[in-house]
Design an enzyme around this catalytic site. Structure first.
Site, PDB file in Angstrom:
ATOM      1  N   LYS A 137     -11.893   0.941  -1.690  1.00  0.00           N
ATOM      2  CA  LYS A 137     -11.034   1.496  -2.465  1.00  0.00           C
ATOM      3  C   LYS A 137     -11.376   1.691  -3.793  1.00  0.00           C
ATOM      4  O   LYS A 137     -12.371   2.540  -4.306  1.00  0.00           O
ATOM      5  CB  LYS A 137      -9.746   0.987  -2.356  1.00  0.00           C
TER       6      LYS A 137
ATOM      7  N   HIS B 218      -5.521  -3.155  -2.221  1.00  0.00           N
ATOM      8  CA  HIS B 218      -5.191  -2.343  -3.485  1.00  0.00           C
ATOM      9  C   HIS B 218      -5.198  -2.970  -4.882  1.00  0.00           C
ATOM     10  O   HIS B 218      -4.953  -2.334  -5.766  1.00  0.00           O
ATOM     11  CB  HIS B 218      -3.842  -1.587  -3.244  1.00  0.00           C
TER      12      HIS B 218
ATOM     13  N   SER C 133       0.748  -1.223  -0.063  1.00  0.00           N
ATOM     14  CA  SER C 133       0.061  -0.194  -0.022  1.00  0.00           C
ATOM     15  C   SER C 133       0.891   1.133  -0.028  1.00  0.00           C
ATOM     16  O   SER C 133       0.077   2.308  -0.201  1.00  0.00           O
ATOM     17  CB  SER C 133      -1.015   0.054   1.125  1.00  0.00           C
TER      18      SER C 133
HETATM   19  C1  LIG Z   1      -3.199  -3.496   2.298  1.00  0.00           C
HETATM   20  C2  LIG Z   1      -4.547  -3.088   3.065  1.00  0.00           C
HETATM   21  N1  LIG Z   1      -5.335  -3.754   3.750  1.00  0.00           N
HETATM   22  C3  LIG Z   1      -6.443  -3.415   4.303  1.00  0.00           C
HETATM   23  C4  LIG Z   1      -6.704  -1.990   4.425  1.00  0.00           C
HETATM   24  C5  LIG Z   1      -7.791  -1.726   5.064  1.00  0.00           C
HETATM   25  O1  LIG Z   1      -9.081  -1.260   4.137  1.00  0.00           O
HETATM   26  P1  LIG Z   1     -10.311  -0.356   4.674  1.00  0.00           P
HETATM   27  O2  LIG Z   1      -9.925   0.967   3.970  1.00  0.00           O
HETATM   28  O3  LIG Z   1     -11.233  -0.919   3.767  1.00  0.00           O
HETATM   29  O4  LIG Z   1     -10.521  -0.571   6.016  1.00  0.00           O
HETATM   30  C6  LIG Z   1      -5.805  -0.928   3.790  1.00  0.00           C
HETATM   31  C7  LIG Z   1      -6.156   0.264   3.641  1.00  0.00           C
HETATM   32  O5  LIG Z   1      -5.374   1.139   3.442  1.00  0.00           O
HETATM   33  C8  LIG Z   1      -4.760  -1.643   2.979  1.00  0.00           C
HETATM   34  O6  LIG Z   1      -4.019  -0.839   2.297  1.00  0.00           O
END
Ligand SMILES: Cc1ncc(COP(=O)(O)O)c(C=O)c1O
Length: 337
Positions: free
Chosen positions: A241, A210, A182
């Site tokens: 996202k 992502h 991310s």
């Molecule tokens: C790799 C990863 N997993 C999980 C999440 C969390 O997702 P959410 O924003 O739906 O809580 C993110 C958010 O940035 C992320 O980058």
């Protein structure tokens, strides 16, 4: 006068200010879009996760409004008591078909999907082998499970292998990577990690937050991109996202999903999505299937933007995705930029 027992927080905040690391929250004046206004200044917005522009897509708006009119603004309960609406079940069916797995469970967010999954499928006797750049929700989920956490250097499958090889045979082992990292935007080495998991009998897990809507056919994610269907036991995705709304999900076998229904604490103890969220996500899946040009445009924009930054002399690291880091090297300078 009573001494403020929280005054240490102000001291900590002062330290952040001295280090140039204090954050002011930017206020988005209008909708989440590519050209918009933050703090009353017109900007081109390159910082959101709204990869495909679906947060403001007319079809998602319309379906969310229609669901609100028909079903109300909230679900009124956690999933296991009275808060599983037919629209939630329909979203899970559509996601399972999209991801080509037996079953899916939707959580309130990607964060809670990770937190709920690790903490329910692992115990303190188990071991997690985790890339050093995995997302915070993976780290917190692992901590909640109380399993032992072994961290390998970023994308270093040989180092992961050396860790797994030396582990005792008894404990259950789970290998976890982000599909797309991310912060750096590079891809997890899925085929090599799947092979490692198979060799040593590890559970293989990928967080595709992502990658959903970005990689693979019609945005099915990195499992599809790398052609490793059937080799990843637990897939996590988000609906927050590219999908444009809110939520997270876990995709896998029927037994995995049934187990999470019984043990995943955010599923059991936190209210499910409003119908509008489920309706918007259903509309997004339809769009991903019907309009692959949305994803093509994302990639065109990505190539244009990354090539332009490079021409201007910026260091954009090793990104393989639309996530484009600009590596400044110094925390305070990065905050300023
Ligand atoms: C790799 C990863 N997993 C999980 C999440 C969390 O997702 P959410 O924003 O739906 O809580 C993110 C958010 O940035 C992320 O980058």
């Amino acid at each position: 006068m009573r001494r403020d027992p929280l005054d240490y927080l102000s001291r900590e905040l002062d330290t952040l200010k001295e280090q140039g690391l204090y954050r002011h929250l930017r206020i988005l004046d209008g909708e989440q879009s590519h050209k918009t206004s933050f703090d009353h200044r017109q900007v081109v917005n390159l910082s959101s996760n709204n990869y495909l522009g679906l947060t403001t897509h007319p079809k998602l708006r319309e379906k969310a409004l229609e669901a609100t009119r028909r079903l109300g603004v909230g679900s009124g309960s956690v999933r296991t008591i009275a808060g599983t609406m037919s629209i939630h079940a329909e979203l899970e069916r559509q996601l399972a078909a999209f991801k080509q797995v037996d079953a899916v469970v939707v959580f309130q967010s990607g964060f809670t999907a990770n937190a709920g999954t690790f903490s329910s499928i692992l115990t303190k006797e188990d071991i997690v082998i985790s890339d050093e750049l995995n997302h915070a929700s993976i780290i917190d989920g692992c901590r909640l499970s109380r399993a032992t956490i072994k961290v390998f250097p970023h994308k270093d499958v040989d180092a992961a292998r050396a860790i797994v090889r030396d582990l005792p045979a008894g404990p259950r082992k789970l290998l976890i990577t982000d599909g797309v990292f991310s912060m750096d935007g590079d891809l997890g080495p899925l085929p090599a990690l799947c092979a490692l998991a198979e060799e040593y009998g590890c559970i293989m897990m990928v967080d595709d937050a992502h990658a959903s809507g970005v990689f693979g056919r019609n945005g099915r994610g990195t499992v599809d991109h790398f052609g490793v269907h059937g080799r990843v036991d637990v897939q996590v995705g988000t609906l927050s996202k590219a999908v444009g709304a809110l939520g997270g999900y876990v995709a896998g076998s029927r037994a995995l999903i049934d187990f999470l229904h019984h043990r995943a604490r955010p599923f059991l103890f936190s209210t499910s999505h409003p119908p509008a969220v489920a309706a918007a996500c259903l509309a997004a899946i339809e769009l991903l299937l019907a309009e692959p040009q949305l994803i093509e445009r994302l990639w065109d924009n990505t190539r244009f933007f990354q090539a332009g930054l490079k021409t201007l002399g910026f260091d954009t690291g090793l990104s393989e995705s639309p996530i484009t880091p600009v590596i400044v090297g110094d925390g305070a300078k990065a905050m300023q930029l």
